[in-house]
Design a protein around this motif. Structure first.
Motif, PDB file in Angstrom:
ATOM      1  N   SER A  57       0.829  -1.197   0.000  1.00  0.00           N
ATOM      2  CA  SER A  57       0.000   0.000   0.000  1.00  0.00           C
ATOM      3  C   SER A  57       0.864   1.248   0.000  1.00  0.00           C
ATOM      4  N   SER A 100       3.291  -5.491   3.790  1.00  0.00           N
ATOM      5  CA  SER A 100       2.296  -4.696   3.069  1.00  0.00           C
ATOM      6  C   SER A 100       0.885  -4.901   3.626  1.00  0.00           C
ATOM      7  N   ARG A 101       0.045  -3.909   3.422  1.00  0.00           N
ATOM      8  CA  ARG A 101      -1.379  -4.055   3.680  1.00  0.00           C
ATOM      9  C   ARG A 101      -1.940  -5.013   2.642  1.00  0.00           C
ATOM     10  N   HIS A 102      -2.770  -5.942   3.089  1.00  0.00           N
ATOM     11  CA  HIS A 102      -3.294  -6.939   2.159  1.00  0.00           C
ATOM     12  C   HIS A 102      -4.694  -7.364   2.599  1.00  0.00           C
ATOM     13  N   THR A 103      -5.392  -8.037   1.695  1.00  0.00           N
ATOM     14  CA  THR A 103      -6.772  -8.435   1.926  1.00  0.00           C
ATOM     15  C   THR A 103      -6.839  -9.911   2.292  1.00  0.00           C
ATOM     16  N   ASP A 147      -4.891 -15.630   7.747  1.00  0.00           N
ATOM     17  CA  ASP A 147      -3.745 -14.857   7.281  1.00  0.00           C
ATOM     18  C   ASP A 147      -2.475 -15.624   7.633  1.00  0.00           C
ATOM     19  N   TYR A 154      -8.774  -2.468   8.618  1.00  0.00           N
ATOM     20  CA  TYR A 154      -9.320  -1.322   7.900  1.00  0.00           C
ATOM     21  C   TYR A 154     -10.794  -1.562   7.569  1.00  0.00           C
ATOM     22  N   HIS A 211     -14.432  -0.803   5.489  1.00  0.00           N
ATOM     23  CA  HIS A 211     -14.769  -0.616   4.078  1.00  0.00           C
ATOM     24  C   HIS A 211     -15.370   0.765   3.825  1.00  0.00           C
ATOM     25  N   ARG A 239     -14.320 -10.210   3.286  1.00  0.00           N
ATOM     26  CA  ARG A 239     -12.891  -9.940   3.234  1.00  0.00           C
ATOM     27  C   ARG A 239     -12.588  -8.598   3.899  1.00  0.00           C
ATOM     28  N   ASP A 254      -9.109  -5.747   4.876  1.00  0.00           N
ATOM     29  CA  ASP A 254      -7.707  -5.373   4.722  1.00  0.00           C
ATOM     30  C   ASP A 254      -7.021  -5.337   6.087  1.00  0.00           C
TER      31      ASP A 254
END
Length: 306
Positions: A17, A53-56, A76, A92, A94, A136, A138
């Motif tokens: 990100s 990294s930020r990920h989903t 995760d 995070y 939505h 989902r 983040d």
């Protein structure tokens, strides 16, 4: 001054990100290439370490443990493989109007599943509580420092309210190392003892109390003769409201018991850029998200608290 993204090694990481990349490169420029303390949770490139990294990730389950208390489980693999007790993750929403993440202490890890336990205190946490299996979300993590569990000692895990998740993770780690008999969980609640069953998976010695009987200091006072007669070194790990932790610091200091505190502070970014979560220490002002969240009573100057 913003970092030079052309030369930043984060550009080689797919999916990183912008916010995490900016913060990591900025920290790297200030610390000679070491962006986040060099812990095992960092991405290492050419000898320098950076934030992951930020990920989903997918939601596994969302359950109500008590009124207003939620357990959220994500899948995760990265966090599951790297997280240490007392570290946290940013989640995070939505909602595009809520840009700042919410930091949650990691509670348990089973395989590639990671659980968080939190209270519904505002619109952001309310949104998380309405998620369902298969949705989902983040995430960014694991972040922060961890408890030091190296000492051969009896660990008293003293938590209040929603400060119990990192202590449960500590109990899980000590159990994994075969040190279950060295763990006593002391949890204080307002009413329902919602976390006893969870921490009870990792230690049989759970001593909880609610406001009708007293608080965690009440439990520690009751244990004083037992602790004095034992031959094991004692270490206290604690997380919860600041007044509770300061009271524990004073109690432990008068008995020369070392303490480690997982601080709960409001955070903006969670990785050291926004400077929202600073606290006073004997070494000056420190960022809870980056220099902590774990500090000793000595570092915080809490040893003389009454």
């Amino acid at each position: 001054m913003s970092p030079n993204h052309e030369n930043c090694p984060h550009n080689e990481i797919s999916g990183l990100s912008v916010s995490a990349r900016d913060a990591s490169c900025s920290e790297a420029s200030r610390q000679g290439g070491l962006a986040h303390g060099g812990g095992s949770s960092d991405v290492v490139i050419d000898g320098a370490s950076y934030l992951p990294s930020r990920h989903t990730v997918p939601i596994v389950s969302v359950d109500m443990l008590d009124e207003g208390v939620v357990q959220l489980v994500i899948r995760d693999r990265y966090i599951a493989e790297h997280a240490q007790p007392a570290q946290f993750a940013n989640l995070y929403t939505h909602d595009g109007l809520r840009l700042m993440p919410r930091p949650f202490g990691i509670c348990e890890i089973h395989g590639d599943e990671v659980s968080f336990v939190f209270a519904i205190v505002g619109a952001g946490t309310a949104q998380f509580s309405r998620l369902k299996a298969g949705d989902r979300i983040d995430v960014l993590g694991p972040l922060g420092t961890s408890f030091d569990l190296d000492a051969l000692a009896r660990y008293l895990l003293v938590g209040g309210g929603l400060g119990v998740p990192p202590l449960i993770h500590a109990a899980q780690e000590l159990h994994r190392e075969g040190r279950t008999e060295q763990v006593t969980a002391i949890f204080g609640y307002r009413r329902n003892h919602f976390a006893d069953a969870i921490v009870g998976r990792y230690t049989e010695d759970v001593r909880s109390i609610d406001e009708t009987e007293g608080n965690v200091i009440t439990v520690l006072d009751r244990m004083e003769d037992e602790l004095a007669q034992g031959s094991d070194r004692i270490v206290i790990l604690s997380c919860g409201p600041t007044p509770m932790m300061k009271a524990i610091a004073g109690w432990a200091s008068r008995r020369s018991i070392p303490t480690q505190f997982n601080l709960e502070e409001r955070m903006g970014c969670g990785y050291g850029t926004c400077v929202v979560c600073v606290v006073d220490t004997i070494h000056g002002r420190k960022k809870v998200c980056l220099d902590g969240p774990v500090f000793t009573a000595q570092e915080l100057g809490w040893e003389d608290e009454k």
